[in-house]
Design a protein around this motif. Structure first.
Motif, PDB file in Angstrom:
ATOM      1  N   ASN A 124       0.705  -1.349  -0.063  1.00 26.89           N
ATOM      2  CA  ASN A 124      -0.027  -0.094  -0.027  1.00 26.89           C
ATOM      3  C   ASN A 124       1.002   1.150   0.049  1.00 26.89           C
ATOM      4  N   TYR A 126       0.482   5.426   0.547  1.00 24.24           N
ATOM      5  CA  TYR A 126      -0.352   6.416   1.214  1.00 24.24           C
ATOM      6  C   TYR A 126       0.429   7.846   0.768  1.00 24.24           C
ATOM      7  N   LEU A 132      -7.635   4.573   4.583  1.00 23.89           N
ATOM      8  CA  LEU A 132      -8.280   3.248   4.274  1.00 23.89           C
ATOM      9  C   LEU A 132      -9.266   2.928   5.351  1.00 23.89           C
ATOM     10  N   HIS A 135     -12.298  -2.014   7.853  1.00 25.98           N
ATOM     11  CA  HIS A 135     -12.453  -3.270   7.031  1.00 25.98           C
ATOM     12  C   HIS A 135     -11.856  -4.537   7.908  1.00 25.98           C
ATOM     13  N   ASP A 137     -10.074  -8.190   6.939  1.00 28.01           N
ATOM     14  CA  ASP A 137      -9.224  -8.987   5.823  1.00 28.01           C
ATOM     15  C   ASP A 137      -9.753 -10.422   5.955  1.00 28.01           C
ATOM     16  N   ILE A 147      -1.164 -12.408   9.934  1.00 25.60           N
ATOM     17  CA  ILE A 147      -0.870 -11.416   8.929  1.00 25.60           C
ATOM     18  C   ILE A 147       0.235 -10.620   9.552  1.00 25.60           C
ATOM     19  N   SER A 149       2.116  -7.213   9.249  1.00 23.06           N
ATOM     20  CA  SER A 149       2.196  -5.730   8.550  1.00 23.06           C
ATOM     21  C   SER A 149       3.087  -5.052   8.966  1.00 23.06           C
ATOM     22  N   PHE A 158      -3.312   4.066  12.957  1.00 19.84           N
ATOM     23  CA  PHE A 158      -3.864   2.956  12.852  1.00 19.84           C
ATOM     24  C   PHE A 158      -5.000   2.732  13.711  1.00 19.84           C
ATOM     25  N   TRP A 182      -0.962 -10.143  13.516  1.00 14.04           N
ATOM     26  CA  TRP A 182      -1.957 -10.310  14.081  1.00 14.04           C
ATOM     27  C   TRP A 182      -2.513 -11.778  13.619  1.00 14.04           C
ATOM     28  N   HIS A 191     -10.410  -2.920  11.303  1.00 13.77           N
ATOM     29  CA  HIS A 191      -9.262  -2.047  11.293  1.00 13.77           C
ATOM     30  C   HIS A 191      -9.183  -0.954  10.059  1.00 13.77           C
ATOM     31  N   VAL A 193      -7.090   2.805   8.552  1.00 11.06           N
ATOM     32  CA  VAL A 193      -5.890   3.922   8.818  1.00 11.06           C
ATOM     33  C   VAL A 193      -6.565   5.116   8.451  1.00 11.06           C
ATOM     34  N   ARG A 208       3.956   7.191   3.001  1.00  8.71           N
ATOM     35  CA  ARG A 208       4.016   6.124   3.800  1.00  8.71           C
ATOM     36  C   ARG A 208       3.536   4.805   3.000  1.00  8.71           C
ATOM     37  N   ASN A 210       3.096   0.425   3.478  1.00  5.81           N
ATOM     38  CA  ASN A 210       2.753  -0.742   4.135  1.00  5.81           C
ATOM     39  C   ASN A 210       2.704  -2.076   3.478  1.00  5.81           C
ATOM     40  N   THR A 212       1.561  -5.960   3.811  1.00  3.83           N
ATOM     41  CA  THR A 212       0.980  -6.982   4.463  1.00  3.83           C
ATOM     42  C   THR A 212       1.117  -7.967   3.954  1.00  3.83           C
ATOM     43  N   ARG A 214       0.750 -12.287   3.841  1.00  2.00           N
ATOM     44  CA  ARG A 214      -0.441 -13.069   4.258  1.00  2.00           C
ATOM     45  C   ARG A 214      -0.288 -14.430   3.501  1.00  2.00           C
TER      46      ARG A 214
HETATM   47  C1  MD6 Z   1      -1.962  -0.318   6.670  1.00  2.00           C
HETATM   48  N1  MD6 Z   1      -3.215  -2.486   6.985  1.00  2.00           N
HETATM   49  O1  MD6 Z   1      -1.517  -0.409   7.662  1.00  2.00           O
HETATM   50  C2  MD6 Z   1      -3.322  -1.198   6.342  1.00  2.00           C
HETATM   51  N2  MD6 Z   1      -4.705  -5.441   7.518  1.00  2.00           N
HETATM   52  O2  MD6 Z   1      -1.548   0.548   5.938  1.00  2.00           O
HETATM   53  C3  MD6 Z   1      -4.050  -3.176   7.006  1.00  2.00           C
HETATM   54  O3  MD6 Z   1      -5.287  -3.052   6.388  1.00  2.00           O
HETATM   55  C4  MD6 Z   1      -4.018  -4.502   7.704  1.00  2.00           C
HETATM   56  O4  MD6 Z   1      -1.846  -3.795   8.835  1.00  2.00           O
HETATM   57  C5  MD6 Z   1      -4.466  -6.879   7.826  1.00  2.00           C
HETATM   58  C6  MD6 Z   1      -3.689  -7.006   8.787  1.00  2.00           C
HETATM   59  C7  MD6 Z   1      -2.600  -6.161   9.108  1.00  2.00           C
HETATM   60  C8  MD6 Z   1      -2.984  -4.775   8.501  1.00  2.00           C
END
Ligand code: MD6
Ligand code: FE
Length: 217
Positions: A124, A126, A132, A135, A137, A147, A149, A158, A182, A191, A193, A208, A210, A212, A214
């Motif tokens: 991702n 930003y 964000l 949502h 996952d 996951i 991150s 966050f 997590w 979760h 942002v 920024r 990110n 993730t 998986r």
């Molecule tokens: C972010 N992260 O930190 C968006 N999803 O930019 C997520 O959507 C995310 O950090 C699942 C597990 C960890 C995460």
């Protein structure tokens, strides 16, 4: 516990903060690897450029995304899913860089999830003002895998909620080199942002990133 030296570098064991049962924040865990991770991101986007995907409801996402690994996360008018092919290039996604795999292994082990091997990584990007929304996952096949991150560049807020969208999220500042892992009971927590504050980061400028990682398949 950990401490920082005069130059703000982490010394000793990383700080570990529980966000929820099954979710931990490892502050500064990958600060040293950050330059290699950013170089690897450049390698990925040379073959799979960032793009702003469309949600099933027809909105263009403000966060730009791409993927690497055997599968990549997609959204378009048809829905959310994983696919082995990048629809923009018609090619397979780039391989998961070795630097990503090393970080996934170290972070998941530090968080108590041994044996985690990711097959997908959503990247991702930003810019100031992008966000964000809340949502879960839930497009991965197997919710028993965690996951990992990784946050790089400008800090973000966050939002970490609960099992219901209506659960009021707690706010955590994620900085360059921080890792959240997590799984388990937190795996389906809502979760998001908050809109990214403008700033200038020595490694990424006004951005920024990110990652993730998986197990999607
Ligand atoms: C972010 N992260 O930190 C968006 N999803 O930019 C997520 O959507 C995310 O950090 C699942 C597990 C960890 C995460
Ligand atoms: Fe997510």
């Amino acid at each position: 516990m950990s401490t920082r030296d005069l130059f703000g570098e982490q010394v000793g064991a990383p700080e570990c903060e529980a966000l929820a049962d099954g979710a931990v924040l490892l502050r500064g865990l990958v600060v040293k690897e950050a330059p290699a991770l950013l170089r690897a991101i450049n390698g990925v986007i040379a073959r799979a450029p960032f793009r702003n995907m469309i949600t099933p409801g027809g909105f263009t996402m403000s966060v730009a995304m791409t993927n690497c690994g055997r599968a990549g996360w997609l959204t378009d008018r048809k829905g959310y899913r994983y696919d082995g092919i990048d629809p923009e290039t018609g090619q397979a996604w780039p391989e998961l860089p070795e630097a990503f795999m090393r970080v996934a292994r170290r972070a998941s082990a530090a968080a108590g999830y041994g044996g985690f091997v990711p097959d997908a990584c959503l990247v991702n990007r930003y810019e100031p003002g992008t966000r964000l929304s809340l949502h879960q996952d839930r497009n991965e096949r197997d919710f028993t895998a965690p996951i990992v991150s990784v946050s790089l560049g400008l800090p973000a807020v966050f939002l970490f909620g609960g099992a219901e969208r209506s659960d009021r999220p707690r706010r955590y500042r994620l900085e360059h080199g921080d890792v959240v892992v997590w799984g388990g009971p937190a795996r389906l927590a809502f979760h998001g942002v908050a809109p990214l504050a403008d700033g200038e980061h020595p490694s990424t400028g006004r951005l920024r990133f990110n990652l993730t990682m998986r197990k999607a398949l």
